[in-house]
Design a protein around this motif. Structure first.
Motif, PDB file in Angstrom:
ATOM      1  N   CYS A   8      26.978   6.534   6.444  1.00  0.00           N
ATOM      2  CA  CYS A   8      27.070   7.950   5.917  1.00  0.00           C
ATOM      3  C   CYS A   8      25.748   8.532   6.290  1.00  0.00           C
ATOM      4  O   CYS A   8      25.831   9.806   6.487  1.00  0.00           O
ATOM      5  CB  CYS A   8      27.268   7.729   4.152  1.00  0.00           C
ATOM      6  N   ALA A   9      24.670   7.890   6.104  1.00  0.00           N
ATOM      7  CA  ALA A   9      23.336   8.562   6.451  1.00  0.00           C
ATOM      8  C   ALA A   9      23.292   9.091   7.856  1.00  0.00           C
ATOM      9  O   ALA A   9      22.598   9.975   8.133  1.00  0.00           O
ATOM     10  CB  ALA A   9      22.289   7.906   5.934  1.00  0.00           C
ATOM     11  N   GLU A  10      23.789   8.021   8.648  1.00  0.00           N
ATOM     12  CA  GLU A  10      23.535   8.135  10.090  1.00  0.00           C
ATOM     13  C   GLU A  10      24.600   9.178  10.903  1.00  0.00           C
ATOM     14  O   GLU A  10      23.990   9.927  11.570  1.00  0.00           O
ATOM     15  CB  GLU A  10      23.835   6.903  10.966  1.00  0.00           C
ATOM     16  N   ILE A  11      25.607   9.493   9.967  1.00  0.00           N
ATOM     17  CA  ILE A  11      26.495  10.865  10.451  1.00  0.00           C
ATOM     18  C   ILE A  11      25.666  12.060  10.294  1.00  0.00           C
ATOM     19  O   ILE A  11      25.635  12.823  10.943  1.00  0.00           O
ATOM     20  CB  ILE A  11      27.563  10.893   9.555  1.00  0.00           C
ATOM     21  N   ILE A  12      24.784  12.275   9.207  1.00  0.00           N
ATOM     22  CA  ILE A  12      23.922  13.339   9.213  1.00  0.00           C
ATOM     23  C   ILE A  12      23.054  13.357  10.036  1.00  0.00           C
ATOM     24  O   ILE A  12      22.374  14.381  10.879  1.00  0.00           O
ATOM     25  CB  ILE A  12      23.465  13.323   7.702  1.00  0.00           C
ATOM     26  N   ASP A  13      22.104  11.907  10.213  1.00  0.00           N
ATOM     27  CA  ASP A  13      21.070  11.920  11.007  1.00  0.00           C
ATOM     28  C   ASP A  13      21.257  12.093  12.446  1.00  0.00           C
ATOM     29  O   ASP A  13      20.518  12.836  13.349  1.00  0.00           O
ATOM     30  CB  ASP A  13      20.319  10.749  10.932  1.00  0.00           C
ATOM     31  N   GLN A  14      22.302  11.360  12.952  1.00  0.00           N
ATOM     32  CA  GLN A  14      22.815  11.485  14.264  1.00  0.00           C
ATOM     33  C   GLN A  14      23.098  13.069  14.755  1.00  0.00           C
ATOM     34  O   GLN A  14      23.021  13.489  15.899  1.00  0.00           O
ATOM     35  CB  GLN A  14      24.050  10.519  14.604  1.00  0.00           C
ATOM     36  N   THR A  15      23.941  13.714  13.749  1.00  0.00           N
ATOM     37  CA  THR A  15      24.086  15.209  14.242  1.00  0.00           C
ATOM     38  C   THR A  15      22.967  15.948  13.968  1.00  0.00           C
ATOM     39  O   THR A  15      23.033  16.833  14.841  1.00  0.00           O
ATOM     40  CB  THR A  15      25.102  15.711  12.818  1.00  0.00           C
ATOM     41  N   ALA A  16      21.897  15.736  13.190  1.00  0.00           N
ATOM     42  CA  ALA A  16      20.623  16.470  13.243  1.00  0.00           C
ATOM     43  C   ALA A  16      20.111  16.287  14.786  1.00  0.00           C
ATOM     44  O   ALA A  16      19.608  17.288  15.334  1.00  0.00           O
ATOM     45  CB  ALA A  16      19.855  16.312  11.961  1.00  0.00           C
ATOM     46  N   LEU A  17      20.216  15.128  15.315  1.00  0.00           N
ATOM     47  CA  LEU A  17      19.495  14.774  16.489  1.00  0.00           C
ATOM     48  C   LEU A  17      20.376  15.537  17.449  1.00  0.00           C
ATOM     49  O   LEU A  17      19.512  16.061  18.497  1.00  0.00           O
ATOM     50  CB  LEU A  17      19.386  13.453  16.664  1.00  0.00           C
ATOM     51  N   ARG A 123      32.438   4.550   9.824  1.00  0.00           N
ATOM     52  CA  ARG A 123      31.805   3.858  11.154  1.00  0.00           C
ATOM     53  C   ARG A 123      32.378   4.794  12.463  1.00  0.00           C
ATOM     54  O   ARG A 123      31.406   4.802  13.242  1.00  0.00           O
ATOM     55  CB  ARG A 123      32.515   2.406  11.055  1.00  0.00           C
ATOM     56  N   ARG A 124      33.719   5.084  12.447  1.00  0.00           N
ATOM     57  CA  ARG A 124      34.133   5.820  13.485  1.00  0.00           C
ATOM     58  C   ARG A 124      33.208   7.117  13.739  1.00  0.00           C
ATOM     59  O   ARG A 124      33.002   7.468  14.947  1.00  0.00           O
ATOM     60  CB  ARG A 124      35.682   6.035  13.312  1.00  0.00           C
ATOM     61  N   MET A 125      33.078   7.836  12.669  1.00  0.00           N
ATOM     62  CA  MET A 125      32.400   9.094  12.915  1.00  0.00           C
ATOM     63  C   MET A 125      30.819   9.069  13.094  1.00  0.00           C
ATOM     64  O   MET A 125      30.254   9.839  13.839  1.00  0.00           O
ATOM     65  CB  MET A 125      32.374   9.948  11.790  1.00  0.00           C
ATOM     66  N   THR A 126      30.138   7.972  12.573  1.00  0.00           N
ATOM     67  CA  THR A 126      28.860   7.551  13.124  1.00  0.00           C
ATOM     68  C   THR A 126      28.850   7.272  14.636  1.00  0.00           C
ATOM     69  O   THR A 126      28.194   8.023  15.181  1.00  0.00           O
ATOM     70  CB  THR A 126      28.345   6.288  12.597  1.00  0.00           C
TER      71      THR A 126
END
Length: 255
Positions: A8-17, A123-126
């Motif tokens: 859930c955190a990576e969805i935000i982090d990867q989008t920010a990157l 997982r899929r959206m990450t």
């Protein structure tokens, strides 16, 4: 592999990157690895995918509403500026993460392949975001870095979702991969990630761990991810055994 909260955190982090790599970009350029889309359309694709998953979780749908997925309806997105799309993109990722964290991850809603929707869609959206972040950075010629733990989870998800999907979606194209003595070993050299794909039966079976296989592909885990997702050739990676089987495998298994 990554736990639910980390995804859930990576969805935000990867989008920010992804968003940060767009600074000063011309969104009208074509994306080589998604040739039907411009950068503008690819960014909208990612954002709509997030919103679709968000909708499913918030509405607690029992079946996946494919007709409400706007991630493929992209022709109208032309002439936009980075300032038009980045706030919208970040907002969608944050909303999806919030929705996922608000429910039991094992709730049987929006099930994907028979698995609980919250856990599966986190997982899929990450990894949807990870791979399209690479597409963006590659199109712009900027550096792409990915934490090995995240990459290991990306590779694992590919074996669990993309691989069986390809055999289900394109049975005639994938049938030549199956047969006696056929197997593929994916071996990361920079973290503990090894997968053996057994192709000797009627459908692929995946096992974790080290086994002798008809062909093995070895290299850093991020490079393995890019290879199986057909983002890079195997040149520069180590190939042991039946290279023709590996080439056929990577050509026929797509997602």
């Amino acid at each position: 592999m990554l736990d639910y909260e980390r995804r859930c955190a990576e969805i935000i982090d990867q989008t920010a990157l992804l968003a940060s790599s767009l600074d000063g970009a011309d969104l009208s350029i074509a994306v080589p690895t998604t040739p039907d889309w411009t950068l503008n359309q690819l960014v909208r694709h990612v954002g709509h995918a997030h919103r679709w998953a968000d909708l499913m979780i918030r509405e607690r749908v029992t079946e996946i509403p494919y007709d409400r997925n706007g991630a493929q309806q992209l022709a109208s997105y032309v002439g936009e500026q980075v300032s038009d799309v980045v706030p919208w993109l970040l907002e969608g990722a944050a909303s999806l993460s919030e929705a996922l964290l608000a429910v039991d991850p094992d709730l049987m809603i929006a099930t994907l392949g028979g698995h609980p929707g919250p856990r599966a869609w986190s997982r899929r959206m990450t990894h949807e975001t990870v791979m399209h972040r690479w597409d963006v950075t590659n199109a712009l010629g900027v550096a792409f870095d990915l934490d090995a733990e995240v990459a290991r989870d990306t590779l694992s998800e590919w074996t669990a979702l993309a691989l069986p999907y390809a055999f289900m979606r394109w049975p005639a194209e994938t049938a030549p991969l199956l047969g006696p003595g056929r197997s593929v070993h994916l071996h990361a050299t920079d973290c503990e990630a090894e997968f053996v794909i057994d192709l000797t039966g009627a459908a692929p079976v995946v096992r974790q761990g080290h086994e002798k296989a008809a062909v093995a592909l070895r290299g850093p885990v991020v490079e393995l991810v890019l290879a199986v997702y057909r983002r890079r050739p195997v040149d520069g990676l180590e190939v042991f055994g039946d290279a023709e089987l590996l080439d056929l495998f990577l050509d026929r298994v797509r997602f």
